[in-house]
Design a protein around this motif. Sequence first.
Motif, PDB file in Angstrom:
ATOM      1  N   PHE A   1       0.836  -1.199   0.000  1.00 43.59           N
ATOM      2  CA  PHE A   1       0.000   0.000   0.000  1.00 43.59           C
ATOM      3  C   PHE A   1       0.869   1.247   0.000  1.00 43.59           C
ATOM      4  O   PHE A   1       1.881   1.317   0.670  1.00 43.59           O
ATOM      5  N   ASP A   2       0.440   2.258  -0.778  1.00 44.35           N
ATOM      6  CA  ASP A   2       1.211   3.481  -0.921  1.00 44.35           C
ATOM      7  C   ASP A   2       0.261   4.672  -0.964  1.00 44.35           C
ATOM      8  O   ASP A   2      -0.914   4.537  -1.313  1.00 44.35           O
ATOM      9  N   TYR A   3       0.798   5.814  -0.618  1.00 44.79           N
ATOM     10  CA  TYR A   3       0.026   7.061  -0.662  1.00 44.79           C
ATOM     11  C   TYR A   3      -0.638   7.267  -2.017  1.00 44.79           C
ATOM     12  O   TYR A   3      -1.737   7.791  -2.105  1.00 44.79           O
ATOM     13  N   GLU A   4       0.017   6.840  -3.080  1.00 48.92           N
ATOM     14  CA  GLU A   4      -0.526   6.993  -4.442  1.00 48.92           C
ATOM     15  C   GLU A   4      -1.877   6.298  -4.608  1.00 48.92           C
ATOM     16  O   GLU A   4      -2.683   6.709  -5.437  1.00 48.92           O
ATOM     17  N   HIS A   5      -2.129   5.263  -3.839  1.00 43.08           N
ATOM     18  CA  HIS A   5      -3.396   4.538  -3.945  1.00 43.08           C
ATOM     19  C   HIS A   5      -4.573   5.358  -3.425  1.00 43.08           C
ATOM     20  O   HIS A   5      -5.727   4.987  -3.642  1.00 43.08           O
ATOM     21  N   LEU A   6      -4.281   6.463  -2.748  1.00 40.35           N
ATOM     22  CA  LEU A   6      -5.345   7.328  -2.229  1.00 40.35           C
ATOM     23  C   LEU A   6      -5.567   8.558  -3.100  1.00 40.35           C
ATOM     24  O   LEU A   6      -6.373   9.408  -2.766  1.00 40.35           O
ATOM     25  N   ARG A   7      -4.874   8.641  -4.218  1.00 47.66           N
ATOM     26  CA  ARG A   7      -4.993   9.806  -5.111  1.00 47.66           C
ATOM     27  C   ARG A   7      -6.379   9.925  -5.740  1.00 47.66           C
ATOM     28  O   ARG A   7      -6.789  11.009  -6.134  1.00 47.66           O
ATOM     29  N   SER A   8      -7.082   8.807  -5.835  1.00 43.12           N
ATOM     30  CA  SER A   8      -8.454   8.825  -6.341  1.00 43.12           C
ATOM     31  C   SER A   8      -9.156   7.554  -5.878  1.00 43.12           C
ATOM     32  O   SER A   8      -8.500   6.565  -5.516  1.00 43.12           O
ATOM     33  N   ILE A   9     -10.464   7.594  -5.899  1.00 47.71           N
ATOM     34  CA  ILE A   9     -11.229   6.397  -5.554  1.00 47.71           C
ATOM     35  C   ILE A   9     -10.914   5.299  -6.561  1.00 47.71           C
ATOM     36  O   ILE A   9     -10.759   4.132  -6.204  1.00 47.71           O
ATOM     37  N   ASP A  10     -10.783   5.667  -7.836  1.00 50.67           N
ATOM     38  CA  ASP A  10     -10.425   4.683  -8.867  1.00 50.67           C
ATOM     39  C   ASP A  10      -9.087   4.015  -8.582  1.00 50.67           C
ATOM     40  O   ASP A  10      -8.944   2.801  -8.726  1.00 50.67           O
ATOM     41  N   ALA A  11      -8.077   4.812  -8.185  1.00 47.51           N
ATOM     42  CA  ALA A  11      -6.760   4.251  -7.877  1.00 47.51           C
ATOM     43  C   ALA A  11      -6.860   3.294  -6.691  1.00 47.51           C
ATOM     44  O   ALA A  11      -6.227   2.230  -6.681  1.00 47.51           O
ATOM     45  N   PHE A  12      -7.671   3.640  -5.699  1.00 50.94           N
ATOM     46  CA  PHE A  12      -7.857   2.779  -4.535  1.00 50.94           C
ATOM     47  C   PHE A  12      -8.545   1.480  -4.934  1.00 50.94           C
ATOM     48  O   PHE A  12      -8.147   0.395  -4.498  1.00 50.94           O
TER      49      PHE A  12
END
Length: 91
Positions: free
Chosen positions: A60-71
């Motif tokens: 898990f990385d901060y980048e995964h929270l950049r959008s709901i789609d990324a999550f």
Amino acid sequence: MFDNIVDILCSIKDDQPELRQSLSPQTDLNNDIGLDSLQMIQFMLKVEDQLNVVIDYDQFDYEHLRSIDAFITFLISCQPQAQPVYEDVKQ
């Protein structure tokens, strides 16, 4: 899965009834929603529980929270939860 994430977010931010209408697949989970640290933990636990996934926090990385789609894309790569051990216990 988007609707499930929205439902979870709205249940955590229940003091903001207008939130549901403002959420889109591009909504930034950190900057647009403003979850504090406790709410973020609640969010992650509810996601694991309600979507039956185990979040791999090593990946898990901060980048995964950049959008709901990324999550959602990250969640799809996670393994489903095994059945809890306590369900096997007879009372």
